[in-house]
Write a protein that holds these residues in place. Structure first.
Motif, PDB file in Angstrom:
ATOM      1  N   THR A   1       5.345 -13.407  14.988  1.00 50.13           N
ATOM      2  CA  THR A   1       6.851 -13.137  15.460  1.00 50.13           C
ATOM      3  C   THR A   1       6.789 -11.634  16.084  1.00 50.13           C
ATOM      4  OG1 THR A   1       7.546 -12.163  13.381  1.00 50.13           O
ATOM      5  CG2 THR A   1       7.915 -14.414  13.676  1.00 50.13           C
ATOM      6  N   ASP A   2       7.964 -11.506  16.899  1.00 50.46           N
ATOM      7  CA  ASP A   2       8.069 -10.125  17.645  1.00 50.46           C
ATOM      8  C   ASP A   2       8.191  -9.081  16.557  1.00 50.46           C
ATOM      9  OD1 ASP A   2       8.676  -8.513  19.942  1.00 50.46           O
ATOM     10  OD2 ASP A   2      10.504  -7.873  18.801  1.00 50.46           O
ATOM     11  N   HIS A   3       8.830  -9.021  15.382  1.00 49.63           N
ATOM     12  CA  HIS A   3       8.954  -8.162  14.458  1.00 49.63           C
ATOM     13  C   HIS A   3       7.391  -7.921  13.759  1.00 49.63           C
ATOM     14  CE1 HIS A   3       9.868  -6.347  10.347  1.00 49.63           C
ATOM     15  NE2 HIS A   3      11.136  -5.825  11.187  1.00 49.63           N
ATOM     16  N   GLU A   4       6.527  -8.671  13.753  1.00 54.49           N
ATOM     17  CA  GLU A   4       5.333  -8.549  13.026  1.00 54.49           C
ATOM     18  C   GLU A   4       4.181  -8.277  14.137  1.00 54.49           C
ATOM     19  OE1 GLU A   4       5.204  -8.143  10.187  1.00 54.49           O
ATOM     20  OE2 GLU A   4       7.337  -8.306  10.140  1.00 54.49           O
ATOM     21  N   ARG A   5       4.253  -8.107  15.217  1.00 56.61           N
ATOM     22  CA  ARG A   5       3.453  -7.962  16.444  1.00 56.61           C
ATOM     23  C   ARG A   5       2.701  -6.530  16.129  1.00 56.61           C
ATOM     24  NH1 ARG A   5       6.591  -7.220  21.433  1.00 56.61           N
ATOM     25  NH2 ARG A   5       4.445  -6.281  22.266  1.00 56.61           N
ATOM     26  N   PRO A   6       1.290  -6.408  15.623  1.00 58.54           N
ATOM     27  CA  PRO A   6       0.537  -5.190  15.706  1.00 58.54           C
ATOM     28  C   PRO A   6       0.314  -4.488  17.036  1.00 58.54           C
ATOM     29  CG  PRO A   6      -0.992  -7.132  15.756  1.00 58.54           C
ATOM     30  CD  PRO A   6       0.610  -7.686  16.211  1.00 58.54           C
ATOM     31  N   LEU A   7      -0.172  -3.307  16.769  1.00 55.58           N
ATOM     32  CA  LEU A   7      -0.574  -2.482  17.983  1.00 55.58           C
ATOM     33  C   LEU A   7      -1.834  -3.189  18.828  1.00 55.58           C
ATOM     34  CD1 LEU A   7      -0.125   1.175  16.858  1.00 55.58           C
ATOM     35  CD2 LEU A   7       1.527  -0.263  18.173  1.00 55.58           C
TER      36      LEU A   7
ATOM     37  N   LEU B   1       3.328  15.606  19.597  1.00 54.50           N
ATOM     38  CA  LEU B   1       4.268  16.016  18.767  1.00 54.50           C
ATOM     39  C   LEU B   1       4.007  17.185  17.864  1.00 54.50           C
ATOM     40  CD1 LEU B   1       5.518  12.741  17.322  1.00 54.50           C
ATOM     41  CD2 LEU B   1       6.754  14.048  18.838  1.00 54.50           C
ATOM     42  N   ALA B   2       2.997  17.465  17.399  1.00 53.48           N
ATOM     43  CA  ALA B   2       2.436  18.604  16.648  1.00 53.48           C
ATOM     44  C   ALA B   2       2.546  19.757  17.540  1.00 53.48           C
ATOM     45  CB  ALA B   2       0.982  18.505  16.133  1.00 53.48           C
ATOM     46  N   GLN B   3       2.192  19.663  18.681  1.00 56.33           N
ATOM     47  CA  GLN B   3       2.337  21.010  19.771  1.00 56.33           C
ATOM     48  C   GLN B   3       3.678  21.341  19.995  1.00 56.33           C
ATOM     49  OE1 GLN B   3       0.041  19.466  23.038  1.00 56.33           O
ATOM     50  NE2 GLN B   3      -1.867  19.760  21.901  1.00 56.33           N
ATOM     51  N   THR B   4       4.736  20.633  19.847  1.00 51.55           N
ATOM     52  CA  THR B   4       5.939  20.813  20.074  1.00 51.55           C
ATOM     53  C   THR B   4       6.351  21.930  18.907  1.00 51.55           C
ATOM     54  OG1 THR B   4       7.240  19.252  18.513  1.00 51.55           O
ATOM     55  CG2 THR B   4       6.659  18.744  20.681  1.00 51.55           C
ATOM     56  N   GLY B   5       5.804  22.035  17.554  1.00 53.21           N
ATOM     57  CA  GLY B   5       6.235  23.099  16.698  1.00 53.21           C
ATOM     58  C   GLY B   5       7.162  22.607  15.959  1.00 53.21           C
ATOM     59  N   ILE B   6       7.903  21.571  16.208  1.00 52.83           N
ATOM     60  CA  ILE B   6       9.093  21.057  15.613  1.00 52.83           C
ATOM     61  C   ILE B   6       8.298  20.392  14.044  1.00 52.83           C
ATOM     62  CG2 ILE B   6      10.833  19.226  15.290  1.00 52.83           C
ATOM     63  CD1 ILE B   6      10.518  19.075  18.345  1.00 52.83           C
ATOM     64  N   ALA B   7       8.953  21.245  13.020  1.00 46.27           N
ATOM     65  CA  ALA B   7       8.861  20.589  11.483  1.00 46.27           C
ATOM     66  C   ALA B   7      10.162  19.788  11.174  1.00 46.27           C
ATOM     67  CB  ALA B   7       8.776  21.826  10.767  1.00 46.27           C
ATOM     68  N   PHE B   8       9.728  18.310  11.474  1.00 48.18           N
ATOM     69  CA  PHE B   8      10.807  17.491  10.995  1.00 48.18           C
ATOM     70  C   PHE B   8      11.043  17.448   9.596  1.00 48.18           C
ATOM     71  CE2 PHE B   8       8.305  15.923  14.697  1.00 48.18           C
ATOM     72  CZ  PHE B   8       9.000  15.752  15.758  1.00 48.18           C
ATOM     73  N   ASP B   9      12.485  17.434   9.510  1.00 44.69           N
ATOM     74  CA  ASP B   9      13.140  17.190   8.187  1.00 44.69           C
ATOM     75  C   ASP B   9      13.047  15.836   7.580  1.00 44.69           C
ATOM     76  OD1 ASP B   9      14.044  19.986   7.866  1.00 44.69           O
ATOM     77  OD2 ASP B   9      15.333  19.449   9.473  1.00 44.69           O
ATOM     78  N   LEU B  10      13.220  14.738   8.858  1.00 44.08           N
ATOM     79  CA  LEU B  10      13.205  13.414   8.584  1.00 44.08           C
ATOM     80  C   LEU B  10      12.640  12.776   9.529  1.00 44.08           C
ATOM     81  CD1 LEU B  10      14.305  11.106   6.628  1.00 44.08           C
ATOM     82  CD2 LEU B  10      16.673  11.410   7.946  1.00 44.08           C
ATOM     83  N   ALA B  11      11.815  11.340   9.216  1.00 44.02           N
ATOM     84  CA  ALA B  11      11.529  10.467  10.188  1.00 44.02           C
ATOM     85  C   ALA B  11      12.185   9.152   9.859  1.00 44.02           C
ATOM     86  CB  ALA B  11      10.048  10.335  10.265  1.00 44.02           C
ATOM     87  N   LEU B  12      12.779   8.665  10.838  1.00 40.29           N
ATOM     88  CA  LEU B  12      13.367   7.281  10.628  1.00 40.29           C
ATOM     89  C   LEU B  12      12.516   6.368  11.468  1.00 40.29           C
ATOM     90  CD1 LEU B  12      17.220   8.006  11.104  1.00 40.29           C
ATOM     91  CD2 LEU B  12      15.966   7.806   8.902  1.00 40.29           C
ATOM     92  N   CYS B  13      11.852   5.344  10.865  1.00 40.91           N
ATOM     93  CA  CYS B  13      11.059   4.574  11.721  1.00 40.91           C
ATOM     94  C   CYS B  13      11.466   3.114  11.562  1.00 40.91           C
ATOM     95  CB  CYS B  13       9.582   4.775  10.957  1.00 40.91           C
ATOM     96  SG  CYS B  13       8.314   3.605  11.685  1.00 40.91           S
ATOM     97  N   SER B  14      11.448   2.283  12.489  1.00 42.57           N
ATOM     98  CA  SER B  14      11.706   0.902  12.594  1.00 42.57           C
ATOM     99  C   SER B  14      10.956   0.127  11.462  1.00 42.57           C
ATOM    100  CB  SER B  14      11.590   0.306  13.917  1.00 42.57           C
ATOM    101  OG  SER B  14      11.670  -1.058  14.002  1.00 42.57           O
ATOM    102  N   THR B  15      11.284  -0.910  11.048  1.00 42.34           N
ATOM    103  CA  THR B  15      10.675  -1.804  10.090  1.00 42.34           C
ATOM    104  C   THR B  15       9.514  -2.385  10.822  1.00 42.34           C
ATOM    105  OG1 THR B  15      12.184  -3.252  10.026  1.00 42.34           O
ATOM    106  CG2 THR B  15      12.361  -1.632   8.228  1.00 42.34           C
ATOM    107  N   ALA B  16       9.615  -2.737  12.097  1.00 49.86           N
ATOM    108  CA  ALA B  16       8.550  -3.588  12.731  1.00 49.86           C
ATOM    109  C   ALA B  16       7.218  -3.092  12.647  1.00 49.86           C
ATOM    110  CB  ALA B  16       8.953  -3.592  14.317  1.00 49.86           C
ATOM    111  N   ALA B  17       6.415  -4.222  12.651  1.00 46.59           N
ATOM    112  CA  ALA B  17       5.059  -3.885  12.456  1.00 46.59           C
ATOM    113  C   ALA B  17       4.412  -2.698  13.395  1.00 46.59           C
ATOM    114  CB  ALA B  17       3.892  -4.941  12.408  1.00 46.59           C
ATOM    115  N   ARG B  18       4.831  -2.787  14.498  1.00 45.51           N
ATOM    116  CA  ARG B  18       4.148  -1.782  15.590  1.00 45.51           C
ATOM    117  C   ARG B  18       4.817  -0.303  15.472  1.00 45.51           C
ATOM    118  NH1 ARG B  18       7.299  -5.586  17.858  1.00 45.51           N
ATOM    119  NH2 ARG B  18       9.206  -5.237  19.347  1.00 45.51           N
ATOM    120  N   THR B  19       5.798  -0.308  15.286  1.00 45.28           N
ATOM    121  CA  THR B  19       6.308   1.182  14.856  1.00 45.28           C
ATOM    122  C   THR B  19       5.944   1.578  13.682  1.00 45.28           C
ATOM    123  OG1 THR B  19       8.384   0.041  13.766  1.00 45.28           O
ATOM    124  CG2 THR B  19       8.550   0.789  16.024  1.00 45.28           C
TER     125      THR B  19
END
Length: 172
Positions: free
Chosen positions: A23-29, A44-62
């Motif tokens: 299904t679309d939700h379960e598509r892998p990379l 992303l590491a090179q930006t120097g941003i220290a993220f307080d929080l990551a919000l990630c979709s529940t889809a397999a590819r994300t």
């Protein structure tokens, strides 16, 4: 927190996904996605941003994109797998940002198009250099991310409130 607090929103589109029997939700990379996700993490590491929080979709590819990218960051942020990001409208994504606690300064959203592109475009009231033109010309490809800054509280996030300070794509 002062209302003058500078906050950053980083919008990462998932890496290239495979088209199989899932299904679309379960598509892998796809293989390219598994190569691009760590590259995006290093950038992303090179930006120097220290993220307080990551919000990630529940889809397999994300989830897979985040798993590969986060290993490249100097510190792993608190991660919440948020089902509302999958197939979210622009309004739903803004509402999600409006709900963030005020002790979060820098947030990373790992999501999908057209949502990531629509959100970056809507929030960017101004942009540095040609970042907005490059983002709109590219169509926000897989593994791309936008960095936006704004001043104020999360409840103030709305159209035009932010400045697009960077747009990066692995194949640009």
């Amino acid at each position: 927190m002062s209302v003058e607090t500078i906050r950053r929103i980083v919008l990462l589109r998932h890496a290239k996904a495979d088209w199989g029997q899932e299904t679309d939700h379960e598509r892998p990379l796809a293989e390219r996605g598994r190569k691009d996700a760590p590259v995006a993490g290093r950038r992303l590491a090179q930006t120097g941003i220290a993220f307080d929080l990551a919000l990630c979709s529940t889809a397999a590819r994300t989830r897979e994109t985040w798993k590969l990218a986060v290993h490249e960051l100097p510190e792993r942020p608190r991660t919440v797998y948020e089902e509302r990001i999958y197939e979210a409208s622009l309004g739903e994504l803004i509402a999600l940002l409006n709900e963030l606690p005020e002790d979060v300064n820098d947030v990373l959203l790992v999501g999908h198009n057209p949502g990531m592109h629509a959100l970056a475009d809507a929030l960017a009231g101004e942009a540095e250099g040609d970042a907005l033109a490059r983002m709109n010309r590219s169509g926000y490809p897989t593994s791309a991310f936008a960095v936006l800054t704004f001043t104020g509280g999360w409840k103030s996030v709305e159209h035009g409130v932010a400045r697009l300070v960077e747009f990066w794509s692995p194949h640009a």
